[in-house]
Design an enzyme around this catalytic site. Structure first.
Site, PDB file in Angstrom:
ATOM      1  N   CYS A  82      -4.914   2.643  -3.457  1.00  0.00           N
ATOM      2  CA  CYS A  82      -3.654   3.149  -2.909  1.00  0.00           C
ATOM      3  C   CYS A  82      -2.549   2.110  -3.084  1.00  0.00           C
ATOM      4  O   CYS A  82      -1.708   1.913  -2.190  1.00  0.00           O
ATOM      5  CB  CYS A  82      -3.788   3.528  -1.433  1.00  0.00           C
ATOM      6  SG  CYS A  82      -4.996   4.801  -1.163  1.00  0.00           S
ATOM      7  N   GLN A 112      -4.532  -4.781   7.018  1.00  0.00           N
ATOM      8  CA  GLN A 112      -5.569  -5.676   6.485  1.00  0.00           C
ATOM      9  C   GLN A 112      -5.626  -7.009   7.221  1.00  0.00           C
ATOM     10  O   GLN A 112      -6.693  -7.619   7.319  1.00  0.00           O
ATOM     11  CB  GLN A 112      -5.329  -5.941   4.994  1.00  0.00           C
ATOM     12  CG  GLN A 112      -5.528  -4.737   4.103  1.00  0.00           C
ATOM     13  CD  GLN A 112      -6.947  -4.201   4.094  1.00  0.00           C
ATOM     14  OE1 GLN A 112      -7.913  -4.906   4.425  1.00  0.00           O
ATOM     15  NE2 GLN A 112      -7.092  -2.945   3.739  1.00  0.00           N
ATOM     16  N   LYS A 170     -10.402  -0.520  10.674  1.00  0.00           N
ATOM     17  CA  LYS A 170     -10.569  -1.759   9.898  1.00  0.00           C
ATOM     18  C   LYS A 170     -10.825  -2.946  10.834  1.00  0.00           C
ATOM     19  O   LYS A 170     -11.006  -4.062  10.393  1.00  0.00           O
ATOM     20  CB  LYS A 170      -9.320  -2.025   9.056  1.00  0.00           C
ATOM     21  CG  LYS A 170      -9.077  -0.941   7.996  1.00  0.00           C
ATOM     22  CD  LYS A 170      -7.999  -1.361   7.030  1.00  0.00           C
ATOM     23  CE  LYS A 170      -7.301  -0.211   6.360  1.00  0.00           C
ATOM     24  NZ  LYS A 170      -8.000   0.362   5.223  1.00  0.00           N
ATOM     25  N   HIS A 176       0.870  -1.184   0.000  1.00  0.00           N
ATOM     26  CA  HIS A 176       0.000   0.000   0.000  1.00  0.00           C
ATOM     27  C   HIS A 176       0.908   1.236   0.000  1.00  0.00           C
ATOM     28  O   HIS A 176       2.030   1.180   0.512  1.00  0.00           O
ATOM     29  CB  HIS A 176      -0.835  -0.052   1.277  1.00  0.00           C
ATOM     30  CG  HIS A 176      -1.847   1.024   1.440  1.00  0.00           C
ATOM     31  ND1 HIS A 176      -1.543   2.272   1.920  1.00  0.00           N
ATOM     32  CD2 HIS A 176      -3.178   1.039   1.200  1.00  0.00           C
ATOM     33  CE1 HIS A 176      -2.640   3.005   1.969  1.00  0.00           C
ATOM     34  NE2 HIS A 176      -3.651   2.288   1.535  1.00  0.00           N
ATOM     35  N   ASP A 219       3.081  -4.423   8.107  1.00  0.00           N
ATOM     36  CA  ASP A 219       1.892  -3.590   7.946  1.00  0.00           C
ATOM     37  C   ASP A 219       0.694  -4.529   8.088  1.00  0.00           C
ATOM     38  O   ASP A 219       0.362  -5.281   7.174  1.00  0.00           O
ATOM     39  CB  ASP A 219       1.930  -2.928   6.563  1.00  0.00           C
ATOM     40  CG  ASP A 219       0.626  -2.218   6.235  1.00  0.00           C
ATOM     41  OD1 ASP A 219      -0.305  -2.267   7.050  1.00  0.00           O
ATOM     42  OD2 ASP A 219       0.542  -1.622   5.140  1.00  0.00           O
TER      43      ASP A 219
HETATM   44  N1  C6P Z   1      -6.264   0.684   2.939  1.00  0.00           N
HETATM   45  C1  C6P Z   1      -8.156   0.319   1.437  1.00  0.00           C
HETATM   46  O1  C6P Z   1      -9.256   0.599   0.964  1.00  0.00           O
HETATM   47  P1  C6P Z   1      -4.971   3.982   7.201  1.00  0.00           P
HETATM   48  O2  C6P Z   1      -5.491   4.797   6.067  1.00  0.00           O
HETATM   49  O3  C6P Z   1      -3.785   4.620   7.884  1.00  0.00           O
HETATM   50  O4  C6P Z   1      -6.026   3.547   8.162  1.00  0.00           O
HETATM   51  O5  C6P Z   1      -4.445   2.596   6.562  1.00  0.00           O
HETATM   52  C2  C6P Z   1      -3.500   2.632   5.553  1.00  0.00           C
HETATM   53  C3  C6P Z   1      -3.263   1.266   4.996  1.00  0.00           C
HETATM   54  C4  C6P Z   1      -2.026   0.683   5.181  1.00  0.00           C
HETATM   55  N2  C6P Z   1      -1.774  -0.554   4.741  1.00  0.00           N
HETATM   56  C5  C6P Z   1      -2.687  -1.282   4.095  1.00  0.00           C
HETATM   57  C6  C6P Z   1      -2.360  -2.666   3.650  1.00  0.00           C
HETATM   58  C7  C6P Z   1      -3.959  -0.738   3.870  1.00  0.00           C
HETATM   59  O6  C6P Z   1      -4.875  -1.466   3.228  1.00  0.00           O
HETATM   60  C8  C6P Z   1      -4.253   0.572   4.311  1.00  0.00           C
HETATM   61  C9  C6P Z   1      -5.580   1.213   4.017  1.00  0.00           C
HETATM   62  C10 C6P Z   1      -7.607   1.130   2.580  1.00  0.00           C
HETATM   63  O7  C6P Z   1      -7.518  -0.647   1.026  1.00  0.00           O
HETATM   64  C11 C6P Z   1      -7.688   2.585   2.293  1.00  0.00           C
HETATM   65  S1  C6P Z   1      -6.659   3.049   0.935  1.00  0.00           S
END
Ligand code: C6P
Length: 409
Positions: free
Chosen positions: A367, A206, A229, A126, A203
């Site tokens: 993203c 997910q 999430k 991401h 990370d």
């Molecule tokens: N992915 C998706 O629709 P934040 O925005 O900080 O809560 O999470 C960022 C992030 C980091 N790593 C991974 C693997 C992610 O999937 C995400 C967020 C969302 O897939 C929003 S782009």
């Protein structure tokens, strides 16, 4: 195909938004990878906290401040237990996964990574786990190395291992990909990196809502995730770090709550975890995250993983029967995400047309632009499942896709 059972009716009743009608149709919410919905337990905990317990924390001697502090710190203990960290000192509250990666880049990164050093990521990251490292590389002269993946969306493991060398100062990889669903062999990757004394950041944005995560068993050095999430509030997240690493790292932001003493000549910093938590945090949101964890513990993460594996298998089997549908991401080890494209229909149109049927999916690059580039597509449509989704909802999705192919394909 059997879908392992959960008390699904009870679970669905716990999520008030699932009763909403969208465009006069029952909501089918399949955008859980972007953010998932909140159970009453979380909504009520936040509301009750503001009604009965709210005050600033770590500051007051009055009853409400003590009560609020107790609730905040007990949520930290819940997070610790949930990921099996060794100590609450290792649980740092941040705004989300993105802030956590930036924190690590700006503190651990700046003090340990210099010109010529290497940081290893994967081809399926991401943007949150690419851009902060690029920024660090620009500032320091370090080099970003990318471990490739195959067309199934699986890491090419030997090529990952071949990238690890004496110059590698950090491996920062996604546990489960948001664009493909791929679950990486992180335990094996961590062991390989540790053999060369390279620390590893996962990370977990997910992975965390879909499977049990045990940071001690994984032996990762950092693990980051977002509350929203994980059925919790937005604007709150967690950076886990091993205590020895966190202690050696410089502070991130300066301000209240992160200091021991301040004078105009010099300030000294508080111990862990407060050293990394400057200013008033999202107090009620931390309490809400604690409530989400209580809720998930009652259901059991292993049960959720088994149920969602059934949902994904069913969705994949159904999707494969639709002519003109191409699944993007077919890793053998995969979480509950179905990314796809259709011949002749742009993913944004798929998203808009499904919305007219009450079905919420995400369409876009998620993203993860390098992943789109790898597959030669501008975007994908992505249905992502949560523990409250059902086989019947997958049927509604598949009927929706079939009908839009009939009309527009
Ligand atoms: N992915 C998706 O629709 P934040 O925005 O900080 O809560 O999470 C960022 C992030 C980091 N790593 C991974 C693997 C992610 O999937 C995400 C967020 C969302 O897939 C929003 S782009």
């Amino acid at each position: 195909m059997a879908v392992t059972s959960l008390p699904i009716e009870k679970i669905r009743a716990d999520f008030p938004i699932l009763q909403e009608k969208i465009r006069n149709k029952p909501l089918v919410y399949l955008d859980n990878a972007a953010s998932c919905q909140k159970p009453n337990a979380v909504i009520d905990s936040i509301s009750n906290f503001y009604r009965h317990d709210y005050a600033n924390i770590h500051r007051g001697v009055h009853t409400l401040s003590v009560r609020a502090t107790d609730k905040f710190e007990s949520a930290r203990e819940k997070v610790r237990g949930f990921i099996n960290a060794a100590s609450t000192k290792e649980i740092i509250f941040v705004r989300g996964a993105t802030e956590a990666v930036n924190l690590i880049a700006q503190t651990f990164g700046k003090s340990n990574i210099k010109a010529g050093d290497e940081i290893v990521i994967t081809a399926m990251e991401h943007h949150s786990n690419i851009v902060p490292w690029q920024m660090l590389c620009e500032e320091t002269g370090a080099v970003l190395k990318v471990a490739p993946m195959n067309v199934q969306g699986e890491l090419i493991y030997p090529e990952f291992e071949a990238l690890l060398n004496a110059k590698t100062k950090l491996v920062a990889v996604v546990h489960m990909s948001n664009a493909l669903g791929t679950v990486n062999p992180v335990k094996q990757m961590i062991a390989a990196a540790h053999e060369k004394n390279i620390p590893v950041m996962l990370d977990g944005a997910q992975a965390i809502p879909h499977m049990p995560v045990d940071v001690q068993d994984l032996d990762c050095d950092f693990y980051v995730f977002s509350g929203h999430k994980l059925y919790g509030p937005s604007g709150i997240g967690v950076m886990y770090g091993k205590q020895a690493l966190l202690e050696a790292m410089p502070a991130y932001q300066g301000g209240g709550d992160m200091i021991k003493t301040v004078s105009f000549e010099k300030s000294t910093y508080a111990g862990l975890p407060h050293k990394f938590e400057a200013g008033t945090p999202g107090i009620a949101d931390v309490v809400g995250l604690g409530a989400a964890i209580d809720y998930l513990n009652e259901i059991g993460m292993a049960n959720i993983a088994a149920y969602e594996a059934g949902l994904l298998a069913y969705a994949t089997q159904q999707a494969k029967q639709i002519k003109g549908l191409r699944i993007i991401g077919e890793a053998e080890d995969k979480g509950a995400i179905l990314s796809f494209v259709l011949d002749k229909i742009h993913p944004h149109d798929i998203g808009t047309m499904l919305d007219s049927l009450g079905i919420a999916i995400r369409a876009g690059h998620h993203c993860a632009m390098p992943v789109m580039e790898f597959y030669g597509v501008p975007a994908t449509a992505r249905a992502s499942f949560a523990m409250y989704n059902t086989k019947e909802e997958i049927d509604v999705l598949m009927q929706g896709i079939t009908s839009l192919i009939e009309v527009f394909g």
